[in-house]
Design an enzyme around this catalytic site. Structure first.
Site, mmCIF file in Angstrom:
data_model
loop_
_atom_site.group_PDB
_atom_site.id
_atom_site.type_symbol
_atom_site.label_atom_id
_atom_site.label_comp_id
_atom_site.label_asym_id
_atom_site.label_seq_id
_atom_site.Cartn_x
_atom_site.Cartn_y
_atom_site.Cartn_z
ATOM 1 N N HIS A 305 -8.431 25.203 -38.866
ATOM 2 C CA HIS A 305 -7.658 26.424 -38.651
ATOM 3 C C HIS A 305 -6.886 26.298 -37.346
ATOM 4 C CE1 HIS A 305 -6.693 30.692 -38.344
ATOM 5 N NE2 HIS A 305 -6.969 30.748 -39.625
ATOM 6 N N ASP A 362 -10.932 30.132 -46.889
ATOM 7 C CA ASP A 362 -10.613 29.618 -48.229
ATOM 8 C C ASP A 362 -11.668 28.695 -48.790
ATOM 9 O OD1 ASP A 362 -7.405 29.567 -46.874
ATOM 10 O OD2 ASP A 362 -8.022 30.847 -48.539
HETATM 11 C C1 SDX Z 1 -5.276 30.114 -43.938
HETATM 12 O O1 SDX Z 1 -3.099 31.190 -39.661
HETATM 13 C C2 SDX Z 1 -3.959 31.866 -40.301
HETATM 14 O O2 SDX Z 1 -4.564 32.807 -39.803
HETATM 15 C C3 SDX Z 1 -4.128 31.473 -41.753
HETATM 16 C C4 SDX Z 1 -5.245 32.184 -42.516
HETATM 17 C C5 SDX Z 1 -4.941 33.650 -42.701
HETATM 18 O O3 SDX Z 1 -5.885 34.414 -42.908
HETATM 19 O O4 SDX Z 1 -3.727 34.013 -42.744
HETATM 20 O O5 SDX Z 1 -6.480 32.045 -41.832
HETATM 21 C C6 SDX Z 1 -5.394 31.599 -43.925
HETATM 22 O O6 SDX Z 1 -4.201 29.611 -44.135
HETATM 23 C C7 SDX Z 1 -6.497 29.281 -43.617
HETATM 24 C C8 SDX Z 1 -6.175 27.754 -43.554
HETATM 25 C C9 SDX Z 1 -6.154 27.231 -44.995
HETATM 26 N N1 SDX Z 1 -5.664 25.845 -45.014
HETATM 27 C C10 SDX Z 1 -6.484 24.833 -45.307
HETATM 28 O O7 SDX Z 1 -7.702 24.944 -45.467
HETATM 29 C C11 SDX Z 1 -5.770 23.502 -45.463
HETATM 30 C C12 SDX Z 1 -6.532 22.425 -44.708
HETATM 31 N N2 SDX Z 1 -6.418 22.683 -43.274
HETATM 32 C C13 SDX Z 1 -5.369 22.042 -42.549
HETATM 33 O O8 SDX Z 1 -4.217 21.709 -43.219
HETATM 34 C C14 SDX Z 1 -5.215 22.546 -41.122
HETATM 35 O O9 SDX Z 1 -6.479 22.644 -40.591
HETATM 36 C C15 SDX Z 1 -4.463 23.847 -40.877
HETATM 37 C C16 SDX Z 1 -3.121 23.825 -41.514
HETATM 38 C C17 SDX Z 1 -5.249 24.986 -41.403
HETATM 39 C C18 SDX Z 1 -4.309 23.994 -39.370
HETATM 40 O O10 SDX Z 1 -3.493 22.981 -38.951
HETATM 41 P P1 SDX Z 1 -3.050 22.839 -37.403
HETATM 42 O O11 SDX Z 1 -3.593 23.910 -36.554
HETATM 43 O O12 SDX Z 1 -1.581 22.613 -37.359
HETATM 44 O O13 SDX Z 1 -3.835 21.569 -36.969
HETATM 45 P P2 SDX Z 1 -3.327 20.099 -37.209
HETATM 46 O O14 SDX Z 1 -2.746 19.973 -38.591
HETATM 47 O O15 SDX Z 1 -2.480 19.707 -36.052
HETATM 48 O O16 SDX Z 1 -4.718 19.305 -37.193
HETATM 49 C C19 SDX Z 1 -5.307 18.930 -35.945
HETATM 50 C C20 SDX Z 1 -6.047 17.628 -36.253
HETATM 51 C C21 SDX Z 1 -5.159 16.598 -36.948
HETATM 52 O O17 SDX Z 1 -5.643 15.320 -36.605
HETATM 53 P P3 SDX Z 1 -4.881 14.512 -35.390
HETATM 54 O O18 SDX Z 1 -3.413 14.404 -35.803
HETATM 55 O O19 SDX Z 1 -5.076 15.353 -34.147
HETATM 56 O O20 SDX Z 1 -5.590 13.178 -35.335
HETATM 57 O O21 SDX Z 1 -7.115 17.912 -37.176
HETATM 58 C C22 SDX Z 1 -6.883 17.210 -38.384
HETATM 59 C C23 SDX Z 1 -5.423 16.826 -38.418
HETATM 60 O O22 SDX Z 1 -5.221 15.613 -39.177
HETATM 61 N N3 SDX Z 1 -7.198 18.151 -39.470
HETATM 62 C C24 SDX Z 1 -7.874 17.840 -40.570
HETATM 63 C C25 SDX Z 1 -7.968 19.036 -41.291
HETATM 64 N N4 SDX Z 1 -7.353 20.008 -40.636
HETATM 65 C C26 SDX Z 1 -6.871 19.458 -39.503
HETATM 66 N N5 SDX Z 1 -8.412 16.662 -41.011
HETATM 67 C C27 SDX Z 1 -9.047 16.714 -42.204
HETATM 68 N N6 SDX Z 1 -9.197 17.830 -42.964
HETATM 69 C C28 SDX Z 1 -8.665 19.012 -42.532
HETATM 70 N N7 SDX Z 1 -8.804 20.109 -43.282
#
Ligand code: SDX
Length: 427
Positions: A305, A362
């Site tokens: 998140h 989720d």
């Molecule tokens: C919702 O914003 C909100 O409030 C949203 C929400 C709401 O109520 O409105 O809470 C609802 O959208 C919840 C999130 C649902 N999405 C997912 O579950 C999809 C999987 N999660 C990711 O795509 C990610 O965690 C996000 C999109 C939720 C957050 O992404 P960020 O904050 O932009 O973080 P990032 O993509 O920069 O990740 C940071 C690091 C990265 O690695 P590095 O590049 O630093 O090496 O963490 C890793 C990412 O690769 N990472 C994950 C991961 N999520 C982040 N690695 C593996 N699995 C994951 N799920």
């Protein structure tokens, strides 16, 4: 903390006011930065940018705290109702009994759709994704409810707000009915908001539908968990659309489109699909390895998140609700066991611990919604149904904000500098 921030840039040294809210990080007010220095800030994804002032919802991502108008989500989920939370978000205070009854009656009497909209559905293919239908039908509402599209009139804004909150269950249920080839059911005003939605979704004209009170309570709680969440991507979309003066129906349709993405509201559908793909606990290590592999675009859906760097408090309530619904319906689902073991293994893995990746709202929602009988494709439509309350409350707050103006971000331009056109015979 000082009440000004000093910035040295472009050969200038300028002080900017530091603003303090009721709780949470201070903000540096940089509205005059470009005029005073000719420089922009750069923050793709707005990881360090406050887009507005709001009093609706507060999240402490490190502590796993979520407050709606100051009330903790755990208390609202256990003691309140979705309609009471809707009133709270819209009006700022918990309603008295008479106020809540009046609000419930108002919403109940707006649940029907203009009859012409039912024919609108017939233009879609039966296998259209419900979110495609929701985008289309909600956007079309502005073609039917002209008497509540003048955003300068507070009365019309509130009527449009009530119409949107009231009609989303009807629209979502009709999208489901259309996909399975069953007739639409009209709303039944004798039922609760959530009971009405269950009947319109799972009821048939051929027999009476009896709402299961445990399922009704669980789904109402799930709606509460999804009601609002600060300036997430879809809420920011609604605010940006609204900042141009677009009518509320168009703004909510824009929010639905944004929510559909798998990185956002589409994650609940993607998370259950992922759990089914994993299938059994023995395959979990393979998927954890893929999620950690920089060369593999796969991510654990339902994990991580932007704001929560601790456990999403909604996921805690969601997991508890799974157990309640399974017990009541006397069902079990091996996918729940996969989810529990996946969470346990991931939270022991350095990669997820170091990156502070925890289950989010989720991760478990699909397990419950599937047990209640919703197809996976309806999960994000349910998220949109519930988040309409937050979108509408945030839209009203933005329209009423004297400081709000049309949103128009700038950019760091890295394209070609000016050059002259070359006729094709000279290239
Ligand atoms: C919702 O914003 C909100 O409030 C949203 C929400 C709401 O109520 O409105 O809470 C609802 O959208 C919840 C999130 C649902 N999405 C997912 O579950 C999809 C999987 N999660 C990711 O795509 C990610 O965690 C996000 C999109 C939720 C957050 O992404 P960020 O904050 O932009 O973080 P990032 O993509 O920069 O990740 C940071 C690091 C990265 O690695 P590095 O590049 O630093 O090496 O963490 C890793 C990412 O690769 N990472 C994950 C991961 N999520 C982040 N690695 C593996 N699995 C994951 N799920």
């Amino acid at each position: 903390m000082s009440d000004t921030a000093k910035l040295q840039v472009a050969g200038k040294e300028v002080d900017y006011p530091v603003l303090t809210g009721s709780v949470g990080p201070d903000v540096v007010d940089i509205r005059k930065l470009y005029a005073q220095t000719g420089t922009f800030t750069y923050d793709p994804g707005f990881t360090s940018t406050a887009s507005c002032e709001s009093g609706l919802t507060y999240i402490d991502g490190d502590e796993g705290v979520l407050l709606h108008r100051g009330y903790p989500i755990g208390q609202l989920a256990e003691q309140s109702s979705f309609m009471e939370v809707a009133y709270l978000l819209l009006n700022g205070e918990l309603p008295g009994k008479d106020e809540l009854d009046k609000f419930n009656n108002t919403i109940t009497r707006h649940t029907m759709l203009h009859e012409q909209l039912a024919t609108f559905y017939r233009g879609f293919r039966r296998d259209a994704h419900p979110m495609a239908v929701m985008c289309g039908v909600v956007g079309a509402l502005s073609a039917f409810y002209h008497d509540s599209t003048d955003i300068t009139d507070p009365k019309q804004r509130m009527i449009a707000s009530h119409r949107l909150i009231a009609k989303m269950p009807t629209i979502a249920a009709m999208a489901y009915k259309y996909s399975v080839g069953q007739p639409f059911l009209y709303p039944d005003n004798s039922l609760s908001y959530t009971g009405n939605f269950l009947r319109m979704t799972f009821g048939v004209p051929a027999e009476e539908y009896v709402v299961n009170p445990v399922v009704e309570k669980a789904l109402d709680r799930i709606f509460i968990l999804h009601a609002d969440h600060e300036q997430n991507a879809s809420t920011s979309t609604v605010r940006l659309a609204g900042s141009s003066g677009a009518n509320p129906f168009a703004c909510i349709a824009a929010g639905i489109a944004c929510l559909w993405g798998p990185a956002h509201g589409g994650a609940n559908e993607a998370a259950l699909n992922m759990l089914h793909e994993i299938g059994r606990p023995e395959r979990i290590p393979e998927f954890i390895a893929r999620a950690k592999d920089k060369n593999d675009p796969f991510r654990l859906m339902g994990f991580g998140h932007r704001v929560y760097k601790n456990y999403d408090p909604r996921a805690t309530v969601m997991q508890k609700t799974v157990r309640e619904v399974f017990k009541e319906l006397n069902v079990s689902d091996p996918v729940f066991e996969v989810a529990l073991q996946l969470e346990e293994m991931a939270l022991k893995d350095d990669y997820f611990v170091e990156k502070k990746l925890f289950p989010n709202v989720d991760f478990y929602s699909g397990v419950i919604l599937s047990a209640i009988g919703f197809p996976t494709t309806m999960f994000t439509a349910l998220f949109a149904l519930a988040r309409t309350v937050g979108w509408v409350a945030q839209w009203n707050e933005m329209i009423s904000d004297p400081e709000q103006k049309i949103g128009r971000p700038r950019q760091l331009y890295t394209g070609p500098v000016q050059r002259d056109y070359v006729p094709v015979d000279k290239r």
